[in-house]
Design a protein around this motif. Structure first.
Motif, PDB file in Angstrom:
ATOM      1  N   GLY A 148       0.822  -1.212   0.000  1.00  0.00           N
ATOM      2  CA  GLY A 148       0.000   0.000   0.000  1.00  0.00           C
ATOM      3  C   GLY A 148       0.850   1.253   0.000  1.00  0.00           C
ATOM      4  O   GLY A 148       2.067   1.198   0.153  1.00  0.00           O
ATOM      5  N   ALA A 149       0.194   2.385  -0.192  1.00  0.00           N
ATOM      6  CA  ALA A 149       0.897   3.662  -0.349  1.00  0.00           C
ATOM      7  C   ALA A 149       1.220   4.279   1.007  1.00  0.00           C
ATOM      8  O   ALA A 149       0.325   4.485   1.833  1.00  0.00           O
ATOM      9  N   PRO A 150       2.498   4.598   1.256  1.00  0.00           N
ATOM     10  CA  PRO A 150       2.856   5.293   2.495  1.00  0.00           C
ATOM     11  C   PRO A 150       2.582   6.792   2.366  1.00  0.00           C
ATOM     12  O   PRO A 150       2.392   7.313   1.263  1.00  0.00           O
ATOM     13  N   VAL A 151       2.574   7.469   3.490  1.00  0.00           N
ATOM     14  CA  VAL A 151       2.417   8.926   3.500  1.00  0.00           C
ATOM     15  C   VAL A 151       3.656   9.550   4.123  1.00  0.00           C
ATOM     16  O   VAL A 151       4.447   8.875   4.779  1.00  0.00           O
ATOM     17  N   ARG A 152       3.786  10.837   3.910  1.00  0.00           N
ATOM     18  CA  ARG A 152       4.939  11.547   4.474  1.00  0.00           C
ATOM     19  C   ARG A 152       4.952  11.422   6.000  1.00  0.00           C
ATOM     20  O   ARG A 152       3.930  11.559   6.662  1.00  0.00           O
ATOM     21  N   GLY A 153       6.138  11.102   6.526  1.00  0.00           N
ATOM     22  CA  GLY A 153       6.277  10.950   7.965  1.00  0.00           C
ATOM     23  C   GLY A 153       6.058   9.533   8.467  1.00  0.00           C
ATOM     24  O   GLY A 153       6.271   9.264   9.652  1.00  0.00           O
ATOM     25  N   GLU A 154       5.666   8.642   7.557  1.00  0.00           N
ATOM     26  CA  GLU A 154       5.403   7.262   7.994  1.00  0.00           C
ATOM     27  C   GLU A 154       6.713   6.525   8.232  1.00  0.00           C
ATOM     28  O   GLU A 154       7.691   6.684   7.513  1.00  0.00           O
ATOM     29  N   ASN A 155       6.708   5.673   9.266  1.00  0.00           N
ATOM     30  CA  ASN A 155       7.880   4.913   9.675  1.00  0.00           C
ATOM     31  C   ASN A 155       7.538   3.424   9.591  1.00  0.00           C
ATOM     32  O   ASN A 155       6.700   2.929  10.333  1.00  0.00           O
TER      33      ASN A 155
END
Length: 293
Positions: free
Chosen positions: A232-239
């Protein structure tokens, strides 16, 4: 085997109590080989069993120890880095069953047994009974040499940044660079900028066999394992955490320039695939070592 007159066999001392590990033979079949360390003596005996009432004439019996490297890339090449011979019996006649002890003491067995894609390193004992009329009779028994380490030094974490200008910027970290074969790789991937649609992310272990050295060296890569890190697509700031257990895979230690014939190195390959099936990847070498058998 001697057909109508008798048979010859090889026996290694203490084989029942010795640890055995699986390796593939020349035909690809898995066999269990007894394990020795680099400095252990190789001790055993040669047995000659006669058929009842038979006598066996021979031109001498010898025992040999070999350490051999077979390279099967493009053309078959064989080289021996150990080749030792002992005379066990002078020419004569055998009139009853005999057992002849042998030993190879203080022989340095520097390299580990290895079976790869194009390289094979093996150790074996060979007995030969020379015959005057018929062909020589031989028997071989193979064994493995594996070496363990207690710990390794200077095992620092791996930290790297990867980016595509104004599209993607990630940081990834692995807890160290050197791992034993039953270890666990722990890490994380941090997304600083995401402007492309990521479909999934996976981590692969690549084994690279290097045949030869210098300008003539040839590299062959093989994917040993794959591990899906994210779907799936990550978002900014995801760890995104990484946890990969190495014991589930058939890995070998890292080998550098084995007898000037080949090397074996391993890489972690982090791959991101977007919705248009474009692939973005970054490789990082890791060092593998054997902590226990």
């Amino acid at each position: 085997m001697f057909g109508a007159k008798g048979e010859i066999s090889l026996e290694l001392e203490g084989l029942e109590q010795r640890k055995k590990v699986p390796f593939k033979d020349a035909s690809g079949k898995e066999v269990q080989l007894p394990v020795y360390s680099a400095d252990e003596d190789i001790v055993g005996k040669v047995n000659v069993v006669l058929k009842k009432g038979k006598k066996l004439e021979h031109q001498g019996i010898k025992i040999e120890l070999y350490g051999r490297i077979d390279i099967t890339y493009e053309k078959n090449q064989t080289s021996d880095f150990i080749s030792l011979s002992r005379e066990l019996e002078p020419p004569g006649a055998i009139t009853q069953n005999i057992s002849i002890p042998f030993s190879f003491n203080k022989v340095e067995k520097s390299y580990e047994t290895y079976t790869g894609r194009y390289c094979k390193l093996r150790y074996f004992i060979k007995v030969t009974m020379a015959r005057k009329v018929s062909s020589n009779m031989t028997k071989e028994i193979e064994f493995a040499v594996l070496n363990t380490q207690s710990e390794v030094e200077e095992n620092t974490p791996i930290k790297m940044e990867v980016g595509i200008e104004e599209c993607l910027h990630i940081e990834f970290e692995y807890n160290r660079q050197k791992y034993h074969l039953k270890d666990c790789i722990i890490g994380k991937v941090y997304f600083l900028l995401v402007r492309i649609r990521i479909k999934y992310m996976e981590l692969a272990i690549i084994r690279r066999e290097t045949i030869g050295a210098g300008a003539q060296a040839t590299n062959e890569n093989e994917t040993i394992a794959k591990y899906e890190v994210m779907d799936g697509a990550p978002v900014r700031g995801e760890n995104i955490p990484i946890r990969m257990f190495l014991g589930a895979f058939e890995l070998t230690p890292t080998y550098y320039n084995v007898n000037n014939k080949f090397s074996v190195r391993h890489f972690l390959n982090l791959v991101l695939v977007d919705e248009e099936d474009r692939r973005y990847f970054k490789q990082q070498e890791i060092i593998l070592w054997r902590k226990e058998l």
